[in-house]
Write a protein that holds these residues in place. Structure first.
Motif, mmCIF file in Angstrom:
data_model
loop_
_atom_site.group_PDB
_atom_site.id
_atom_site.type_symbol
_atom_site.label_atom_id
_atom_site.label_comp_id
_atom_site.label_asym_id
_atom_site.label_seq_id
_atom_site.Cartn_x
_atom_site.Cartn_y
_atom_site.Cartn_z
ATOM 1 N N THR A 147 0.838 -1.201 0.000
ATOM 2 C CA THR A 147 0.000 0.000 0.000
ATOM 3 C C THR A 147 0.871 1.247 0.000
ATOM 4 O OG1 THR A 147 -1.671 -1.207 1.269
ATOM 5 C CG2 THR A 147 -1.886 1.181 1.174
ATOM 6 N N ASP A 164 2.274 1.823 -3.369
ATOM 7 C CA ASP A 164 1.253 2.278 -4.298
ATOM 8 C C ASP A 164 0.863 3.734 -4.037
ATOM 9 O OD1 ASP A 164 -0.751 1.729 -6.402
ATOM 10 O OD2 ASP A 164 -2.187 2.028 -4.783
ATOM 11 N N GLU A 165 0.757 4.115 -2.763
ATOM 12 C CA GLU A 165 0.283 5.456 -2.426
ATOM 13 C C GLU A 165 1.371 6.514 -2.477
ATOM 14 O OE1 GLU A 165 -3.523 4.358 0.451
ATOM 15 O OE2 GLU A 165 -1.689 5.137 1.372
#
Length: 218
Positions: free
Chosen positions: A38, A41-42
């Motif tokens: 995550t 991705d962020e």
């Protein structure tokens, strides 16, 4: 103890860690394997066990809007963070004899909620949460999911009954937010409130209407 699970919301975790360090707290940190995906991705940041200090500095310095080097993160602050690999079930915090004031899970995924509610201890994050509950220490679970299924709602009730504080990552607007960072900081501030850690992340409600209204032309 700060645990970061795989839910969306890595800026929340960064704000909480910054707030703890600003308040003079030492931080034990565990970043789950799912949360690293995550985070990548962020933010584009790869959190690596072998280079965690450099990666954490980059993460904490990043604003919620994605701008790098928004915050100054010095060596003195990083020296008060101790990182534990998520797969190390023999780590210090896995034992109730390890001295910590409590644990903040931010953000908390539904998988993390289920694992903690059921006492699975499948990784260090879940193990420390179980230890926190059995030792009757404060556990704050900042769940980040919508909508919530009945199964997850029942697991959240189970955590509440076990003594945890269930704190949905729900930003408020009465504090006069004008930037995405303001919304992130509100949630981080509520997490710190639940842990009894002082901060200045948001304007508190005073009972006066209109305090959060943006000025005309602003």
């Amino acid at each position: 103890m700060v645990g970061v699970s795989g839910a969306s919301g890595t800026p929340y975790a960064a704000a909480v860690v910054r707030g703890l360090l600003t308040a003079g707290e030492d931080v034990d940190l565990v970043v789950s394997r799912a949360s690293r995906l995550t985070l990548l991705d962020e933010t584009g940041i790869a959190f690596r066990d072998a280079h965690w200090r450099d990666d954490l500095r980059q993460w904490l310095a990043r604003g919620a809007d994605g701008k790098p080097d928004t915050y100054a993160v010095g060596d003195a602050e990083l020296a008060r963070v101790r990182h534990w690999p998520a797969g190390d079930l023999a780590a210090g915090p896995s034992s109730g004899s390890y001295p910590v004031k409590g644990m903040l899970i931010v953000p908390a995924s539904t998988a993390c909620v289920a694992g903690v509610a059921l006492g699975l201890s499948k990784d260090l994050l879940q193990r420390v949460a179980s230890v926190t509950l059995k030792e009757r220490r404060p556990l704050v679970v900042a769940v980040r999911e919508t909508p919530l299924s009945g199964q997850t709602l029942r697991q959240l009730v189970a955590l509440d009954e076990a003594g945890a504080i269930v704190l949905p990552a729900s930003p408020a607007f009465y504090a006069g937010a004008t930037h995405i960072q303001d919304l992130v900081d509100f949630v981080a501030g509520r997490v710190l409130d639940a842990a009894g850690v002082p901060h200045r992340y948001y304007r508190r409600w005073t009972g006066e209407l209109g305090g959060g209204r943006a000025p005309e032309g602003g």
